[in-house]
Write a protein that holds these residues in place. Structure first.
Motif: not given
Length: 766
Positions: A61-62, A200-201, A205-206, A209-212
């Motif tokens: 996805q990234l 870009l946003a 955000a992705d 989200s992955n980091a969180n």
């Protein structure tokens, strides 16, 4: 239970300790021990599995998000290339009509060939965007109309000459479709920029989200593991008391703790001394068990944390609340630092008394670095967007604003010249108007410098010679309370820069230093040859590796904190009280150095002073020609004829008035067409004095080219309030171009006109 007994209870057996094997009957592990093991091992395995799953799911996805960002950039650049190509077709066709040079015809023909290709590429790139697809048919029709009219006027010029084209443009009904084309392409680019911002946003955000998710899962696993360790300790203690063979239980405990390989898991006594140490701790921090057991755990903290009493605060918090969790820098045995996530848990005996602490440390440096890199990228993007927006705003208003200031200044000057006996109060008010007009012009010039849109006239400069010549000026500006010292290295390379802007930049730095020194202090200016290598350029993306001359300006002033230094070069940002400066001094320095291809760096700490380092590119030895400075021009007149071409009526009137007062014969024209007609009637003039920006499709540069093609002896002086690309390229004035920037005074105009008339240069072509 005594303190000694408690310590012995939680101390792991050492490697060199004698171990004995005590026969015992086979029995199942206690249920509490099984649960504790599960809470330690299962969360760790789950964390590894979750992170692997996230990588497999989120990576595509990234990648797709980044691909869409690249695709959007490609659409924007293609649309911009199409707009530029259509403009090139129009400009080269007009230049061919004006000059008859085949090179312009070749540019025009190439542009016509490239337009359909770029339009087809736009359609292909945006096949899935219905909004964009609706624009392309209308854009194609408008481009066809524009190219068709260009072809018709070209054929008309071929058959009947340039005068027929002029007649056709005056009398025939035709429409300028370029604004429509620009509007359509502008709307398309705006749509893509909106998509770019969204993508870009979405990418950010992705990634967030992955980091969180990773942090949350790690935190949950950590909590479970801590809970497991706590239960493990208690279950193990019960097993020790129940088992007659104490050694077998200690060996199982060793295996369990050492099994957590990627964490430093160890225990402390009530005072914070290390009582147990696992293999993960040795791998993470570099200490063997024999080196570290018995030492206080504060040895892992930085000197600053120890002075702030952070280790004792952690123990107190854990003892009071049961747990302490934090992140911060820690120190290994070899002195290297890593960013750690730590959890400290208080341990109590059956009666509730504190018997020690369990501590888990994990290295999270890589995650912190990734977060920092992402934040730096966001900051750089925001700064770039802010700089671009400011540059567009500055360029948009500079021309008209300087025209207004030009009229105000010269109107006041004419009033003062014609009314020498004016009332003193009135004269004071007129002087105030002149001073504030000069101040406004200075602000506009500094904004242009910051946005890198000022016209530079670079010359070969010996930095040491320049600084030596400025010493008296700098001492006067600094005053007696500040000592000035120059440290000029031998063998300094020659640089290419605009000498006036460089002097202004150094003076601005000196004045800033003066304001930062409250009483007595010192300002030091140093020069040195420098080489900025690939590694430095890798950290500073705008730097091109190579040879530079360093000019460092250091003061012993109050300095500034990190957050203030980060904003020091922003326009209008100032920490001074109201009325002391506009906040544009350092922004002028920043813009000038960047426009000159250099690099600027600021170093400052509160109470330690400030150093600003200017890196200006070395001038190639083959290009060095310091020469002699030109003699001052004497503003004498010989009754020459000057044609003034200016679309602003007030500016035109005042320019003609000033030149007439100087003794010249003056003819005026509002645009290029009228100017060419006037020249045809006059036969020729001595000087064409024209604004760069003119209406009706022919700018001042195009007019000058046509005039000199017909009347080669005519000399040209340009004026502008905003240096447009017609005479300025890559931030530098075209070779052979004479320019005076609005607002100008009668004396500066007199000197410049005389300089151009007395020079032997006629051509303005670059």
């Amino acid at each position: 239970m005594t303190l000694g007994a408690k310590s012995r209870l939680f101390r792991m057996p050492q490697v060199d300790r004698q171990r004995t094997s005590v026969p015992m009957r086979r029995r199942n592990l206690p249920s509490g021990l099984v649960v504790a093991l599960a809470l330690v091992v299962v969360p760790g395995l789950a964390l590894v599995g979750l992170q692997t799953y996230q990588l497999r799911i989120s990576a595509p996805q990234l990648t797709q998000n980044r691909a869409w960002v690249v695709h959007t950039f490609e659409v924007i650049t293609t649309a911009q290339a199409l707009a530029t190509t259509v403009r090139d077709a129009e400009r080269s066709q007009r230049r061919y009509l004006l000059s008859g040079e085949d090179s312009y015809l070749g540019i025009y023909q190439r542009a016509i060939r490239d337009v359909p290709v770029l339009l087809a590429k736009l359609r292909s790139l945006t096949y899935d965007n219905a909004e964009q697809q609706r624009r392309w048919p209308e854009l194609g029709r408008q481009i066809d109309n524009e190219l068709g009219e260009l072809q018709r006027t070209l054929q008309l010029s071929t058959r009947h000459g340039f005068s027929a084209v002029q007649e056709f443009l005056r009398n025939e009904a035709h429409f300028d479709v370029m604004p429509t084309i620009d509007a359509l392409l502008g709307a398309a680019i705006a749509t893509e920029r909106s998509l770019l911002a969204e993508r870009l946003a979405r990418t950010v955000a992705d990634e967030r989200s992955n980091a969180n998710a990773a942090r949350a899962s790690a935190a949950l696993a950590m909590v479970a593991m801590v809970l497991g360790v706590v239960l493990l300790m208690r279950a193990f203690n019960r097993a020790l008391r129940a088992e007659t063979a104490r050694g077998a239980g200690e060996r199982r405990f060793d295996l369990l703790i050492d099994g957590v390989a990627d964490h430093a898991l160890y225990m402390l006594d009530e005072q914070g001394h290390i009582t147990d140490w696992n293999a993960g701790g040795e791998r993470l921090k570099g200490y063997a068990a024999t080196e570290i057991i018995g030492r206080h755990f504060s040895c892992f903290y930085t000197e600053g944390d120890r002075q702030a009493n952070v280790p004792q605060q952690a123990l107190d918090t854990a003892a009071r609340t049961g747990k302490y969790a934090a992140e911060g820098w820690r120190v290994r045995k070899d002195g290297s630092r890593f960013f750690a996530s730590v959890v400290l848990t208080a341990l109590h005996d059956a009666s509730g008394g504190l018997v020690g602490f369990a501590k888990i440390t994990r290295d999270v440096t890589e995650r912190v670095q990734q977060q920092r890199a992402l934040e730096e990228a966001r900051t750089a993007l925001a700064q770039s967007q802010k700089m671009e927006a400011l540059g567009q705003l500055t360029g948009g208003i500079a021309h008209d604003f300087n025209n207004l200031l030009h009229v105000i200044k010269n109107a006041v000057a004419i009033v003062l010249r014609r009314l020498p006996e004016v009332d003193p109060d009135v004269r004071r008010y007129l002087d105030m108007a002149t001073q504030n007009a000069d101040r406004a012009a200075g602000i506009t010039q500094r904004l242009l410098a910051f946005s890198r849109q000022q016209p530079l006239e670079p010359k070969a400069i010996d930095p040491n010679k320049l600084l030596s010549s400025m010493t008296a000026l700098l001492r006067s500006a600094l005053g007696e309370r500040i000592a000035l010292e120059t440290v000029l290295s031998a063998g300094i390379w020659t640089i290419s820069a605009d000498i006036n802007q460089l002097e202004t930049a150094i003076l601005n730095l000196a004045l800033n230093a003066r304001d930062a020194i409250s009483e007595y202090g010192k300002l030091t200016i140093e020069t040195a040859n420098a080489f900025l290598d690939e590694s430095y350029a890798g950290v500073h993306a705008e730097v091109i590796p190579g040879q530079y001359v360093l000019i460092a300006v250091s003061d012993t002033g109050s300095g500034m904190p990190k957050e203030v230094a980060a904003r020091a070069f922003e326009p209008f940002f100032t920490t001074k009280e109201a009325g002391r400066g506009t906040g544009l001094g350092l922004s002028q320095v920043f813009g000038f150095v960047k426009q000159s291809g250099g690099h600027v760096k600021i170093y400052s700490e509160p109470g330690q002073g400030t150093t600003v380092k200017l890196y200006l590119p070395r001038l190639a030895a083959s290009a060095v020609d310091l020469g002699k400075e030109s003699e001052p021009v004497v503003a004498r007149t010989s009754g020459e004829t000057i044609l003034v071409v200016e679309d602003d009526e007030d500016v035109r009137t005042f320019s003609a008035e000033v030149l007439s007062e100087l003794g010249y014969r003056v003819t005026v024209a509002p645009d290029a067409h009228v100017a060419l007609t006037a020249l045809g009637n006059l036969g020729a003039v001595d000087l064409l004095f024209t604004d760069v920006g003119l209406p009706d499709g022919i700018n001042g540069r195009q007019l000058a080219d046509e005039v000199q093609r017909r009347w080669p002896a005519v000399k040209v002086l340009f004026t502008t309030g905003y240096a447009r690309n017609a005479i300025v390229h890559h931030g530098r004035l075209d070779p052979g171009v004479a320019l005076i920037v609005k607002p100008f005074t009668q004396s500066s105009l007199a000197a410049k006109v005389r300089q151009v008339l007395d020079s032997g240069i006629h051509s303005t072509t670059s």
